[in-house]
Design a protein around this motif. Structure first.
Motif, PDB file in Angstrom:
ATOM      1  N   GLY A 129       0.715  -1.163  -0.133  1.00  0.00           N
ATOM      2  CA  GLY A 129       0.098   0.159   0.016  1.00  0.00           C
ATOM      3  C   GLY A 129       0.836   1.382   0.026  1.00  0.00           C
ATOM      4  N   ARG A 130       1.898   1.081  -0.150  1.00  0.00           N
ATOM      5  CA  ARG A 130       2.846   2.369   0.025  1.00  0.00           C
ATOM      6  C   ARG A 130       3.465   2.540  -1.326  1.00  0.00           C
ATOM      7  NH1 ARG A 130       4.736   2.657   5.421  1.00  0.00           N
ATOM      8  NH2 ARG A 130       5.603   4.840   4.994  1.00  0.00           N
ATOM      9  N   GLU A 131       3.960   4.001  -1.723  1.00  0.00           N
ATOM     10  CA  GLU A 131       4.371   4.121  -3.022  1.00  0.00           C
ATOM     11  C   GLU A 131       5.913   3.517  -3.293  1.00  0.00           C
ATOM     12  OE1 GLU A 131       4.314   8.143  -5.594  1.00  0.00           O
ATOM     13  OE2 GLU A 131       5.970   8.073  -4.122  1.00  0.00           O
ATOM     14  N   VAL A 132       6.026   2.847  -4.342  1.00  0.00           N
ATOM     15  CA  VAL A 132       7.100   2.197  -4.693  1.00  0.00           C
ATOM     16  C   VAL A 132       7.720   2.896  -5.984  1.00  0.00           C
ATOM     17  CG1 VAL A 132       8.131   0.065  -5.417  1.00  0.00           C
ATOM     18  CG2 VAL A 132       6.527   0.079  -3.738  1.00  0.00           C
ATOM     19  N   THR A 133       8.932   3.196  -6.096  1.00  0.00           N
ATOM     20  CA  THR A 133       9.595   3.488  -7.447  1.00  0.00           C
ATOM     21  C   THR A 133      10.769   2.520  -7.845  1.00  0.00           C
ATOM     22  OG1 THR A 133       9.406   5.788  -6.616  1.00  0.00           O
ATOM     23  CG2 THR A 133      11.121   5.347  -8.419  1.00  0.00           C
ATOM     24  N   VAL A 134      10.584   2.216  -9.107  1.00  0.00           N
ATOM     25  CA  VAL A 134      11.656   1.532  -9.698  1.00  0.00           C
ATOM     26  C   VAL A 134      12.511   2.057 -10.759  1.00  0.00           C
ATOM     27  CG1 VAL A 134      11.960  -0.684 -11.133  1.00  0.00           C
ATOM     28  CG2 VAL A 134       9.912  -0.640  -9.533  1.00  0.00           C
ATOM     29  N   ARG A 135      13.701   1.946 -10.770  1.00  0.00           N
ATOM     30  CA  ARG A 135      14.559   2.613 -11.603  1.00  0.00           C
ATOM     31  C   ARG A 135      15.194   1.767 -12.284  1.00  0.00           C
ATOM     32  NH1 ARG A 135      19.380   6.300  -9.309  1.00  0.00           N
ATOM     33  NH2 ARG A 135      17.594   7.908  -9.142  1.00  0.00           N
ATOM     34  N   VAL A 136      15.281   1.826 -13.748  1.00  0.00           N
ATOM     35  CA  VAL A 136      16.232   0.989 -14.489  1.00  0.00           C
ATOM     36  C   VAL A 136      17.091   1.899 -15.358  1.00  0.00           C
ATOM     37  CG1 VAL A 136      16.126  -0.863 -16.279  1.00  0.00           C
ATOM     38  CG2 VAL A 136      14.358  -0.703 -14.804  1.00  0.00           C
ATOM     39  N   SER A 137      18.322   1.364 -15.163  1.00  0.00           N
ATOM     40  CA  SER A 137      19.516   2.047 -15.991  1.00  0.00           C
ATOM     41  C   SER A 137      20.058   1.361 -17.066  1.00  0.00           C
ATOM     42  CB  SER A 137      20.582   2.512 -15.058  1.00  0.00           C
ATOM     43  OG  SER A 137      20.053   3.784 -14.078  1.00  0.00           O
ATOM     44  N   ARG A 138      20.467   2.029 -18.084  1.00  0.00           N
ATOM     45  CA  ARG A 138      20.932   1.239 -19.356  1.00  0.00           C
ATOM     46  C   ARG A 138      22.150   1.631 -19.710  1.00  0.00           C
ATOM     47  NH1 ARG A 138      18.800   0.306 -25.489  1.00  0.00           N
ATOM     48  NH2 ARG A 138      20.530  -0.948 -26.211  1.00  0.00           N
ATOM     49  N   SER A 139      23.312   0.753 -19.410  1.00  0.00           N
ATOM     50  CA  SER A 139      24.595   1.354 -19.544  1.00  0.00           C
ATOM     51  C   SER A 139      25.556   0.114 -20.212  1.00  0.00           C
ATOM     52  CB  SER A 139      25.361   1.881 -18.241  1.00  0.00           C
ATOM     53  OG  SER A 139      26.575   2.343 -18.346  1.00  0.00           O
ATOM     54  N   GLY A 140      26.117   0.518 -21.162  1.00  0.00           N
ATOM     55  CA  GLY A 140      27.068  -0.562 -21.836  1.00  0.00           C
ATOM     56  C   GLY A 140      26.201  -1.746 -22.226  1.00  0.00           C
ATOM     57  N   ASP A 141      26.737  -2.953 -21.915  1.00  0.00           N
ATOM     58  CA  ASP A 141      25.822  -4.218 -22.099  1.00  0.00           C
ATOM     59  C   ASP A 141      24.911  -4.724 -20.855  1.00  0.00           C
ATOM     60  OD1 ASP A 141      27.688  -4.958 -20.088  1.00  0.00           O
ATOM     61  OD2 ASP A 141      28.412  -6.660 -21.206  1.00  0.00           O
ATOM     62  N   ALA A 142      24.668  -3.550 -19.935  1.00  0.00           N
ATOM     63  CA  ALA A 142      23.829  -4.195 -18.554  1.00  0.00           C
ATOM     64  C   ALA A 142      22.836  -3.138 -18.416  1.00  0.00           C
ATOM     65  CB  ALA A 142      24.957  -4.196 -17.521  1.00  0.00           C
ATOM     66  N   LEU A 143      21.767  -3.834 -17.874  1.00  0.00           N
ATOM     67  CA  LEU A 143      20.417  -3.093 -17.031  1.00  0.00           C
ATOM     68  C   LEU A 143      20.766  -3.176 -15.718  1.00  0.00           C
ATOM     69  CD1 LEU A 143      17.620  -4.361 -19.204  1.00  0.00           C
ATOM     70  CD2 LEU A 143      18.510  -2.072 -19.429  1.00  0.00           C
ATOM     71  N   THR A 144      20.641  -2.005 -14.865  1.00  0.00           N
ATOM     72  CA  THR A 144      20.716  -2.038 -13.430  1.00  0.00           C
ATOM     73  C   THR A 144      19.463  -1.622 -12.936  1.00  0.00           C
ATOM     74  OG1 THR A 144      23.224  -1.357 -13.508  1.00  0.00           O
ATOM     75  CG2 THR A 144      22.037  -1.215 -11.586  1.00  0.00           C
ATOM     76  N   VAL A 145      18.792  -2.580 -12.169  1.00  0.00           N
ATOM     77  CA  VAL A 145      17.620  -2.391 -11.524  1.00  0.00           C
ATOM     78  C   VAL A 145      17.591  -2.074 -10.204  1.00  0.00           C
ATOM     79  CG1 VAL A 145      15.067  -3.310 -11.233  1.00  0.00           C
ATOM     80  CG2 VAL A 145      16.467  -4.170 -13.136  1.00  0.00           C
ATOM     81  N   ARG A 146      16.979  -0.999  -9.700  1.00  0.00           N
ATOM     82  CA  ARG A 146      16.904  -0.629  -8.433  1.00  0.00           C
ATOM     83  C   ARG A 146      15.447  -0.150  -7.999  1.00  0.00           C
ATOM     84  NH1 ARG A 146      21.833   1.621  -9.954  1.00  0.00           N
ATOM     85  NH2 ARG A 146      23.602   1.214  -8.763  1.00  0.00           N
ATOM     86  N   ALA A 147      15.135  -0.212  -6.641  1.00  0.00           N
ATOM     87  CA  ALA A 147      13.907   0.100  -6.217  1.00  0.00           C
ATOM     88  C   ALA A 147      13.899   0.680  -4.637  1.00  0.00           C
ATOM     89  CB  ALA A 147      12.868  -1.135  -6.162  1.00  0.00           C
ATOM     90  N   ARG A 148      12.777   1.306  -4.441  1.00  0.00           N
ATOM     91  CA  ARG A 148      12.720   1.993  -3.217  1.00  0.00           C
ATOM     92  C   ARG A 148      11.304   2.133  -2.794  1.00  0.00           C
ATOM     93  NH1 ARG A 148      15.307   7.864  -3.607  1.00  0.00           N
ATOM     94  NH2 ARG A 148      13.772   8.977  -4.671  1.00  0.00           N
TER      95      ARG A 148
END
Length: 199
Positions: A129-148
């Motif tokens: 029930g809380r606000e969640v943020t997902v961030r996906v970064s694209r750099s080189g050959d990778a996706l980095t996924v973070r959330a909070r």
């Protein structure tokens, strides 16, 4: 990060949902309430044997060295209710990451698909029930996924491969494989430069 408007040509629906209504009804990029169709999902083969490409995703261009952030609030009640951010090259190559209902509690996780899907989860019961943020970064050959959750520190979710030459799209998604009526309130959709740190 620069916000993407819900009604612009910058983003288009993959599998438009039964309803997507902007709160207030006026112009701008305020919250968008999306109702998922019963049986909507993204999955390929692994374990279950089926292919599903019926989930709802609002996608914009996702070039190299960029990031996408998606914020949302949802009352997940049924197994596999889910929402978050998706990166998509085609129906066989994509990543979805966010919160999904499993084992009776919200779980933070990701599905990485390269012809076959895999799935990773970690319970986050206090995120219900809380606000969640997902961030996906694209750099080189990778996706980095973070959330909070809300303004808490970012948590690392996944590091996944992506062909640096691939043409990709990204944006918010939601699915409801087991029921009708899941409503997700997307509060923000933004793009900007990639976060290149790994931790």
């Amino acid at each position: 990060m620069e916000e993407i408007g819900w009604d612009t040509e910058d983003a288009r629906w993959l599998n438009p949902p039964p309803a997507a209504v902007r709160e207030g009804g006026g112009p701008g990029s305020g919250p968008l309430v999306v109702t998922a169709a019963a049986g909507s999902d993204f999955w390929r083969r692994t374990g279950y044997g089926w292919v599903r490409d019926t989930g709802h995703a609002l996608l914009t261009a996702f070039p190299a060295d960029s990031a996408v952030e998606v914020s949302f609030v949802a009352a997940f009640g049924e197994l596999y209710d889910q929402a978050g951010a998706m990166v998509r090259v085609d129906e066989r190559t994509w990543v979805k990451a966010g919160v999904e209902m499993s084992d009776g509690v919200p779980q933070l996780g990701a599905v990485v698909t390269r012809e076959w899907s895999d799935w990773s989860l970690a319970p986050v019961p206090t995120w219900a029930g809380r606000e969640v943020t997902v961030r996906v970064s694209r750099s080189g050959d990778a996706l980095t996924v973070r959330a909070r959750r809300e303004q808490e520190p970012w948590r690392m979710v996944r590091l996944a491969p992506l062909d640096p030459d691939a043409t990709a799209l990204a944006g918010p998604f939601c699915c409801s494989p087991r029921r009708a009526g899941l409503r997700v309130r997307f509060t923000r959709f933004a793009t900007g430069p990639a976060d290149t740190s790994l931790h």
